[in-house]
Write a protein that holds these residues in place. Structure first.
Motif, PDB file in Angstrom:
ATOM      1  N   PRO A  19       0.797  -1.222   0.000  1.00 13.87           N
ATOM      2  CA  PRO A  19       0.000   0.000   0.000  1.00 13.87           C
ATOM      3  C   PRO A  19       0.834   1.279   0.000  1.00 13.87           C
ATOM      4  CG  PRO A  19      -0.984  -1.590   1.478  1.00 13.87           C
ATOM      5  CD  PRO A  19       0.330  -2.181   1.009  1.00 13.87           C
ATOM      6  N   ALA A  20       1.986   1.258   0.647  1.00 17.47           N
ATOM      7  CA  ALA A  20       2.833   2.462   0.679  1.00 17.47           C
ATOM      8  C   ALA A  20       3.265   2.860  -0.725  1.00 17.47           C
ATOM      9  CB  ALA A  20       4.057   2.237   1.566  1.00 17.47           C
ATOM     10  N   HIS A  21       3.550   1.894  -1.590  1.00 12.31           N
ATOM     11  CA  HIS A  21       3.901   2.204  -2.980  1.00 12.31           C
ATOM     12  C   HIS A  21       2.750   2.924  -3.667  1.00 12.31           C
ATOM     13  CE1 HIS A  21       6.706  -1.488  -2.764  1.00 12.31           C
ATOM     14  NE2 HIS A  21       7.475  -0.417  -2.781  1.00 12.31           N
ATOM     15  N   GLU A  22       1.556   2.352  -3.534  1.00  8.09           N
ATOM     16  CA  GLU A  22       0.381   2.947  -4.171  1.00  8.09           C
ATOM     17  C   GLU A  22       0.122   4.354  -3.634  1.00  8.09           C
ATOM     18  OE1 GLU A  22      -4.359   2.170  -4.950  1.00  8.09           O
ATOM     19  OE2 GLU A  22      -3.356   1.109  -3.323  1.00  8.09           O
ATOM     20  N   ARG A  30      -1.703  12.904  -7.721  1.00  6.93           N
ATOM     21  CA  ARG A  30      -2.699  13.840  -7.173  1.00  6.93           C
ATOM     22  C   ARG A  30      -2.192  15.283  -7.265  1.00  6.93           C
ATOM     23  NH1 ARG A  30      -3.886  16.310  -2.373  1.00  6.93           N
ATOM     24  NH2 ARG A  30      -6.094  16.394  -1.854  1.00  6.93           N
ATOM     25  N   GLN A  31      -0.952  15.500  -6.862  1.00  3.85           N
ATOM     26  CA  GLN A  31      -0.363  16.841  -6.920  1.00  3.85           C
ATOM     27  C   GLN A  31      -0.325  17.382  -8.348  1.00  3.85           C
ATOM     28  OE1 GLN A  31       3.478  16.340  -5.117  1.00  3.85           O
ATOM     29  NE2 GLN A  31       2.650  16.120  -3.050  1.00  3.85           N
ATOM     30  N   LYS A  32       0.038  16.523  -9.288  1.00  2.00           N
ATOM     31  CA  LYS A  32       0.125  16.944 -10.702  1.00  2.00           C
ATOM     32  C   LYS A  32      -1.253  17.293 -11.257  1.00  2.00           C
ATOM     33  CE  LYS A  32       4.553  16.248 -11.231  1.00  2.00           C
ATOM     34  NZ  LYS A  32       5.457  17.371 -11.314  1.00  2.00           N
ATOM     35  N   ILE A  33      -2.255  16.476 -10.937  1.00  8.96           N
ATOM     36  CA  ILE A  33      -3.614  16.752 -11.436  1.00  8.96           C
ATOM     37  C   ILE A  33      -4.141  18.063 -10.851  1.00  8.96           C
ATOM     38  CG2 ILE A  33      -6.021  15.974 -11.476  1.00  8.96           C
ATOM     39  CD1 ILE A  33      -4.966  13.078 -11.497  1.00  8.96           C
ATOM     40  N   ILE A  34      -3.927  18.273  -9.566  1.00  3.72           N
ATOM     41  CA  ILE A  34      -4.404  19.508  -8.921  1.00  3.72           C
ATOM     42  C   ILE A  34      -3.720  20.725  -9.538  1.00  3.72           C
ATOM     43  CG2 ILE A  34      -4.399  20.822  -6.756  1.00  3.72           C
ATOM     44  CD1 ILE A  34      -4.915  18.105  -5.320  1.00  3.72           C
ATOM     45  N   ALA A  35      -2.406  20.645  -9.742  1.00  3.70           N
ATOM     46  CA  ALA A  35      -1.678  21.771 -10.349  1.00  3.70           C
ATOM     47  C   ALA A  35      -2.176  22.035 -11.764  1.00  3.70           C
ATOM     48  CB  ALA A  35      -0.179  21.494 -10.356  1.00  3.70           C
ATOM     49  N   ALA A  36      -2.387  20.985 -12.541  1.00  5.07           N
ATOM     50  CA  ALA A  36      -2.878  21.154 -13.915  1.00  5.07           C
ATOM     51  C   ALA A  36      -4.290  21.728 -13.923  1.00  5.07           C
ATOM     52  CB  ALA A  36      -2.843  19.815 -14.651  1.00  5.07           C
ATOM     53  N   THR A  37      -5.127  21.292 -13.006  1.00  3.62           N
ATOM     54  CA  THR A  37      -6.501  21.797 -12.922  1.00  3.62           C
ATOM     55  C   THR A  37      -6.510  23.269 -12.535  1.00  3.62           C
ATOM     56  OG1 THR A  37      -7.294  19.586 -12.313  1.00  3.62           O
ATOM     57  CG2 THR A  37      -8.768  21.432 -11.855  1.00  3.62           C
ATOM     58  N   LEU A  64     -11.730  10.889  -9.344  1.00  2.77           N
ATOM     59  CA  LEU A  64     -12.567  12.087  -9.221  1.00  2.77           C
ATOM     60  C   LEU A  64     -11.775  13.341  -9.594  1.00  2.77           C
ATOM     61  CD1 LEU A  64     -15.523  12.704  -8.329  1.00  2.77           C
ATOM     62  CD2 LEU A  64     -14.553  13.428  -6.153  1.00  2.77           C
ATOM     63  N   LEU A  65     -10.511  13.399  -9.189  1.00  6.32           N
ATOM     64  CA  LEU A  65      -9.661  14.533  -9.570  1.00  6.32           C
ATOM     65  C   LEU A  65      -9.456  14.578 -11.077  1.00  6.32           C
ATOM     66  CD1 LEU A  65      -6.975  14.474  -6.746  1.00  6.32           C
ATOM     67  CD2 LEU A  65      -8.593  16.320  -7.218  1.00  6.32           C
ATOM     68  N   LEU A  66      -9.308  13.429 -11.688  1.00  7.37           N
ATOM     69  CA  LEU A  66      -9.170  13.377 -13.141  1.00  7.37           C
ATOM     70  C   LEU A  66     -10.459  13.863 -13.816  1.00  7.37           C
ATOM     71  CD1 LEU A  66      -7.393  12.677 -15.545  1.00  7.37           C
ATOM     72  CD2 LEU A  66      -8.180  10.305 -15.354  1.00  7.37           C
ATOM     73  N   ALA A  67     -11.609  13.459 -13.269  1.00  8.38           N
ATOM     74  CA  ALA A  67     -12.898  13.934 -13.793  1.00  8.38           C
ATOM     75  C   ALA A  67     -13.014  15.448 -13.626  1.00  8.38           C
ATOM     76  CB  ALA A  67     -14.048  13.230 -13.085  1.00  8.38           C
ATOM     77  N   TYR A  68     -12.518  15.980 -12.523  1.00  6.39           N
ATOM     78  CA  TYR A  68     -12.519  17.426 -12.278  1.00  6.39           C
ATOM     79  C   TYR A  68     -11.721  18.135 -13.371  1.00  6.39           C
ATOM     80  CZ  TYR A  68     -11.752  21.732  -9.442  1.00  6.39           C
ATOM     81  OH  TYR A  68     -11.691  23.014  -8.963  1.00  6.39           O
ATOM     82  N   PHE A  69     -10.517  17.621 -13.643  1.00  3.60           N
ATOM     83  CA  PHE A  69      -9.687  18.216 -14.684  1.00  3.60           C
ATOM     84  C   PHE A  69     -10.399  18.172 -16.039  1.00  3.60           C
ATOM     85  CE2 PHE A  69      -6.775  17.803 -18.221  1.00  3.60           C
ATOM     86  CZ  PHE A  69      -6.004  18.947 -18.075  1.00  3.60           C
ATOM     87  N   ILE A  70     -10.952  17.020 -16.378  1.00  6.75           N
ATOM     88  CA  ILE A  70     -11.615  16.850 -17.678  1.00  6.75           C
ATOM     89  C   ILE A  70     -12.781  17.823 -17.819  1.00  6.75           C
ATOM     90  CG2 ILE A  70     -13.059  15.271 -19.037  1.00  6.75           C
ATOM     91  CD1 ILE A  70     -11.187  12.984 -17.965  1.00  6.75           C
ATOM     92  N   ALA A  71     -13.648  17.885 -16.801  1.00 10.01           N
ATOM     93  CA  ALA A  71     -14.823  18.760 -16.872  1.00 10.01           C
ATOM     94  C   ALA A  71     -14.409  20.224 -16.958  1.00 10.01           C
ATOM     95  CB  ALA A  71     -15.733  18.519 -15.663  1.00 10.01           C
ATOM     96  N   LYS A  72     -13.447  20.625 -16.145  1.00 12.18           N
ATOM     97  CA  LYS A  72     -13.004  22.022 -16.176  1.00 12.18           C
ATOM     98  C   LYS A  72     -12.335  22.353 -17.506  1.00 12.18           C
ATOM     99  CE  LYS A  72     -10.648  25.587 -13.535  1.00 12.18           C
ATOM    100  NZ  LYS A  72      -9.774  25.910 -12.410  1.00 12.18           N
TER     101      LYS A  72
END
Length: 162
Positions: A19-22, A30-37, A64-72
Motif C-alpha cells: 500500500p505504501a507504494h500505491e 494527485r499533486q500533478k492533477i491539482i496543479a494542472a486543474t 474524481l480529480l481526473l474527472a474534475y480536470f476533464i470537466a473544467k
C-alpha cells in the motif's frame, strides 16, 4: 494516468506492491492533477455545471480529480466536494447550485450502507447521477434497481460532457 492506475491496482491486489507504494505514487499524481486543474481558466458564468463527490466510505480520489480536470478543461463549472461526503451535503449543494449533473466514482466494494447512500441520493435527486468505477458495483446497483449512468472510462466521460 488511467492505464497506469489500473496497473498499480492490479499490482496491489496481487500483493506485488505494498500500500505504501500505491499511496506514494497516488500522491505524486494527485499533486500533478491539482496543479494542472488550477492552471485551467475559470468557466464562464453561464457554463454548464456539475457536482463531483465521493460518497461516504469512498476514499479513492484520483479518478474524481481526473474527472474534475476533464470537466473544467471542457469549460464546465465544477463544484468539487471531495471524499467521503454525506448524502445530505450532496443534496444541499445540488439544491443550492442546481447543476445539470452530479458525478461520483464507485471504486470501493459496495457495502449495504454505501448502497443505501447511493440509493438515497438517486431517489432524492432531480438530475442524473453519473458514475464510474468497479464494474461489479454497477451490477449490484442494477440488481437493486438503482439508476446510475455508468461511464466505464475517462474517454466515455469526455464524450458525455462534450
Amino acid at each position: 494516468i488511467y492505464p497506469f492506475l489500473n496497473h498499480a491496482g492490479v499490482l496491489w491486489t496481487t500483493q506485488k506492491a505494498m500500500p505504501a507504494h500505491e499511496h506514494y505514487v497516488s500522491n505524486l499524481i494527485r499533486q500533478k492533477i491539482i496543479a494542472a486543474t488550477d492552471s485551467l481558466p475559470s468557466a464562464p458564468a453561464n457554463a454548464r455545471s456539475i457536482v463531483l463527490f465521493l460518497a461516504e466510505g469512498e476514499d479513492h480520489e484520483l479518478g474524481l480529480l481526473l474527472a474534475y480536470f476533464i470537466a473544467k478543461d471542457l469549460g464546465w463549472q465544477v463544484y468539487y466536494l471531495g471524499q467521503n461526503v454525506p448524502t445530505e451535503n450532496v443534496l444541499e449543494v445540488v439544491a443550492l447550485k442546481k447543476p445539470q449533473y452530479i458525478l461520483s466514482i464507485l471504486t470501493a466494494p459496495l457495502s449495504k450502507k454505501y448502497e443505501r447512500h447511493i440509493h438515497n441520493l438517486v431517489l432524492n435527486l432531480k438530475i442524473p447521477l453519473i458514475a464510474s468505477g468497479s464494474p461489479g458495483n454497477f451490477t449490484i446497483l442494477k440488481k437493486a434497481a438503482i439508476e446510475v449512468v455508468h461511464l466505464p472510462s475517462p474517454d466515455a466521460l469526455v464524450s458525455f460532457l462534450r
